[in-house]
Design a protein around this motif. Structure first.
Motif, PDB file in Angstrom:
ATOM      1  N   LEU A 107       0.842  -1.196   0.000  1.00  0.00           N
ATOM      2  CA  LEU A 107       0.000   0.000   0.000  1.00  0.00           C
ATOM      3  C   LEU A 107       0.883   1.255   0.000  1.00  0.00           C
ATOM      4  O   LEU A 107       0.641   2.195  -0.761  1.00  0.00           O
ATOM      5  CB  LEU A 107      -0.916   0.000   1.224  1.00  0.00           C
ATOM      6  N   VAL A 108       1.916   1.258   0.830  1.00  0.00           N
ATOM      7  CA  VAL A 108       2.824   2.406   0.922  1.00  0.00           C
ATOM      8  C   VAL A 108       3.550   2.645  -0.399  1.00  0.00           C
ATOM      9  O   VAL A 108       3.808   3.789  -0.786  1.00  0.00           O
ATOM     10  CB  VAL A 108       3.848   2.181   2.061  1.00  0.00           C
ATOM     11  N   LEU A 109       3.853   1.560  -1.121  1.00  0.00           N
ATOM     12  CA  LEU A 109       4.587   1.679  -2.378  1.00  0.00           C
ATOM     13  C   LEU A 109       3.718   2.105  -3.555  1.00  0.00           C
ATOM     14  O   LEU A 109       4.244   2.374  -4.642  1.00  0.00           O
ATOM     15  CB  LEU A 109       5.264   0.341  -2.710  1.00  0.00           C
ATOM     16  N   MET A 110       2.414   2.159  -3.366  1.00  0.00           N
ATOM     17  CA  MET A 110       1.532   2.593  -4.453  1.00  0.00           C
ATOM     18  C   MET A 110       1.840   4.034  -4.843  1.00  0.00           C
ATOM     19  O   MET A 110       2.110   4.881  -3.992  1.00  0.00           O
ATOM     20  CB  MET A 110       0.066   2.477  -4.022  1.00  0.00           C
ATOM     21  N   ASP A 115      -2.163  10.435  -2.090  1.00  0.00           N
ATOM     22  CA  ASP A 115      -3.557  10.791  -2.396  1.00  0.00           C
ATOM     23  C   ASP A 115      -4.527   9.978  -1.542  1.00  0.00           C
ATOM     24  O   ASP A 115      -5.561  10.497  -1.086  1.00  0.00           O
ATOM     25  CB  ASP A 115      -3.850  10.545  -3.878  1.00  0.00           C
ATOM     26  N   ILE A 116      -4.193   8.717  -1.338  1.00  0.00           N
ATOM     27  CA  ILE A 116      -5.033   7.846  -0.502  1.00  0.00           C
ATOM     28  C   ILE A 116      -5.091   8.386   0.929  1.00  0.00           C
ATOM     29  O   ILE A 116      -6.159   8.477   1.537  1.00  0.00           O
ATOM     30  CB  ILE A 116      -4.490   6.400  -0.507  1.00  0.00           C
ATOM     31  N   ILE A 117      -3.936   8.764   1.445  1.00  0.00           N
ATOM     32  CA  ILE A 117      -3.865   9.316   2.806  1.00  0.00           C
ATOM     33  C   ILE A 117      -4.670  10.613   2.912  1.00  0.00           C
ATOM     34  O   ILE A 117      -5.373  10.856   3.895  1.00  0.00           O
ATOM     35  CB  ILE A 117      -2.394   9.556   3.210  1.00  0.00           C
ATOM     36  N   GLU A 137     -10.087  -0.145   2.275  1.00  0.00           N
ATOM     37  CA  GLU A 137     -10.513  -1.389   1.620  1.00  0.00           C
ATOM     38  C   GLU A 137     -10.600  -1.235   0.110  1.00  0.00           C
ATOM     39  O   GLU A 137     -10.246  -2.148  -0.646  1.00  0.00           O
ATOM     40  CB  GLU A 137     -11.867  -1.837   2.182  1.00  0.00           C
ATOM     41  N   LYS A 138     -11.064  -0.083  -0.328  1.00  0.00           N
ATOM     42  CA  LYS A 138     -11.191   0.176  -1.759  1.00  0.00           C
ATOM     43  C   LYS A 138      -9.817   0.247  -2.439  1.00  0.00           C
ATOM     44  O   LYS A 138      -9.638  -0.260  -3.563  1.00  0.00           O
ATOM     45  CB  LYS A 138     -11.951   1.488  -1.980  1.00  0.00           C
ATOM     46  N   CYS A 139      -8.863   0.839  -1.733  1.00  0.00           N
ATOM     47  CA  CYS A 139      -7.536   1.061  -2.328  1.00  0.00           C
ATOM     48  C   CYS A 139      -6.621  -0.154  -2.207  1.00  0.00           C
ATOM     49  O   CYS A 139      -5.703  -0.326  -3.015  1.00  0.00           O
ATOM     50  CB  CYS A 139      -6.873   2.268  -1.682  1.00  0.00           C
ATOM     51  N   TYR A 140      -6.882  -0.980  -1.192  1.00  0.00           N
ATOM     52  CA  TYR A 140      -6.043  -2.166  -1.005  1.00  0.00           C
ATOM     53  C   TYR A 140      -6.946  -3.339  -0.620  1.00  0.00           C
ATOM     54  O   TYR A 140      -7.316  -3.516   0.543  1.00  0.00           O
ATOM     55  CB  TYR A 140      -4.991  -1.903   0.079  1.00  0.00           C
TER      56      TYR A 140
END
Length: 337
Positions: A107-110, A115-117, A137-140
């Motif tokens: 997730l961190v490497l995306m 933007d997610i944060i 949940e949507k992003c990962y």
């Protein structure tokens, strides 16, 4: 850029300035790495593998602005895309132990991690734990199916909401995201910086105690029991820990630091160049800017400075260390060796 020593594959190498301030050295990195650029490239490609870090939020903002300006003439950009400028608000020495936040490395490497944060922060401000969880949940996707991971994420969200309810501000989420980004980097080919020159004794006591509690420091301070002998300058501590954390086996490190490092008892432990308890670093070259006709490179500071080039490889002749004295030409604004 004598640190790169004529590296012919410079375009493939990565750089970090762990105390980048307003981005002066970063600008040099970009210009040097892309000096043979003939056609415009995408901004993502332009900033790839060049990273800046600073603990001062204003400095980080200025550095990002300077990176953006430096790339305007050399880059193409898509107005529909979002670009991350790899300059991070963080401490190069240690991660503050405020609360425990755990996130999956993937997730961190995306590329859209920041933007997610930012999206999650909107729900933290509204104290909406369910909304924040849905974004995760949507992003990962694995968060939704892995019960243990899901519970960990829920605990993160609860901790962050508690910060918000205590009026400690959701800015902490952005700060943590910067530290996570930094944790995603492993080794660098070149570590080059002009670090802070602050005596250990004048640092805030709480900061000193946090460093002692969260970092291995044995052997770094002088064995001299006198107060002066034990007063290490923090630039030496930063140098040691940056090499320990980021220097690749084939890489090179170069910091601009006071000349007193060469002879002052305070730096006795640093001069041993030991990292990770039993691994050794080596001085490869010292560039001395203190020659009588050179003048101060930082006006009004009243200190002599050298650039210290260090690596994990010793020179062929271990008994000889090259020292280059720079002399200012009286008629030109340049230095001769």
């Amino acid at each position: 850029m004598s640190t790169t020593n004529g590296d012919k594959e410079i375009q493939k190498k990565n750089f970090i300035d762990p105390n980048c301030e307003s981005g002066t050295f970063l600008s040099v990195f970009f210009n040097y790495k892309h000096k043979n650029l003939k056609n415009k490239i995408d901004f993502k490609e332009y900033v790839k593998d060049i990273v800046g870090v600073d603990i001062n939020p204003i400095a980080v903002l200025m550095a990002k602005a300077n990176v953006l300006i430096s790339g305007l003439k050399k880059c193409n950009s898509n107005l529909n895309d979002k670009y991350e400028i790899p300059v991070y608000l963080a401490d190069s020495l240690y991660v503050p132990n405020l609360i425990k936040i755990t996130l999956p490395k993937k997730l961190v490497l995306m590329s859209k991690f920041i933007d997610i944060i930012n999206e999650i922060e909107k729900y933290i401000i509204k104290l909406d734990d369910k909304g924040a969880l849905k974004v995760f949940e949507k992003c990962y996707k694995p968060i939704k199916t892995n019960k243990k991971l899901k519970n960990t994420i829920k605990e993160n969200i609860i901790n962050l909401i508690q910060f918000e309810t205590k009026k400690l501000n959701s800015i902490w989420l952005k700060i943590f995201s910067n530290y996570f980004r930094m944790a995603s980097y492993t080794k660098f080919d070149y570590i080059i910086s002009n670090p802070a020159w602050v005596q250990w004794s004048v640092l805030p006591e709480i900061y000193r105690n946090n460093i002692k509690a969260n970092m291995r420091m044995d052997g770094l301070f002088s064995s001299d029991k006198n107060v002066g002998g034990n007063n290490l300058n923090i630039c030496a501590l930063i140098a040691n820990k940056c090499c320990e954390r980021w220097l690749s086996n084939q890489g090179a490190f170069c910091f601009l630091m006071p000349k007193s490092i060469l002879f002052n008892k305070s730096f006795e432990g640093f001069r041993n160049l030991q990292i990770n308890k039993n691994k050794r670093l080596y001085f490869n070259e010292i560039i001395d800017f203190s020659y009588i006709n050179t003048g101060e490179i930082f006006e009004g500071v009243g200190l002599d400075f050298c650039a210290y080039k260090i690596s994990k490889k010793s020179l062929k002749n271990k008994d000889i260390l090259p020292v280059i004295s720079y002399i200012k030409n009286a008629n030109k604004n340049l230095y001769n060796s």
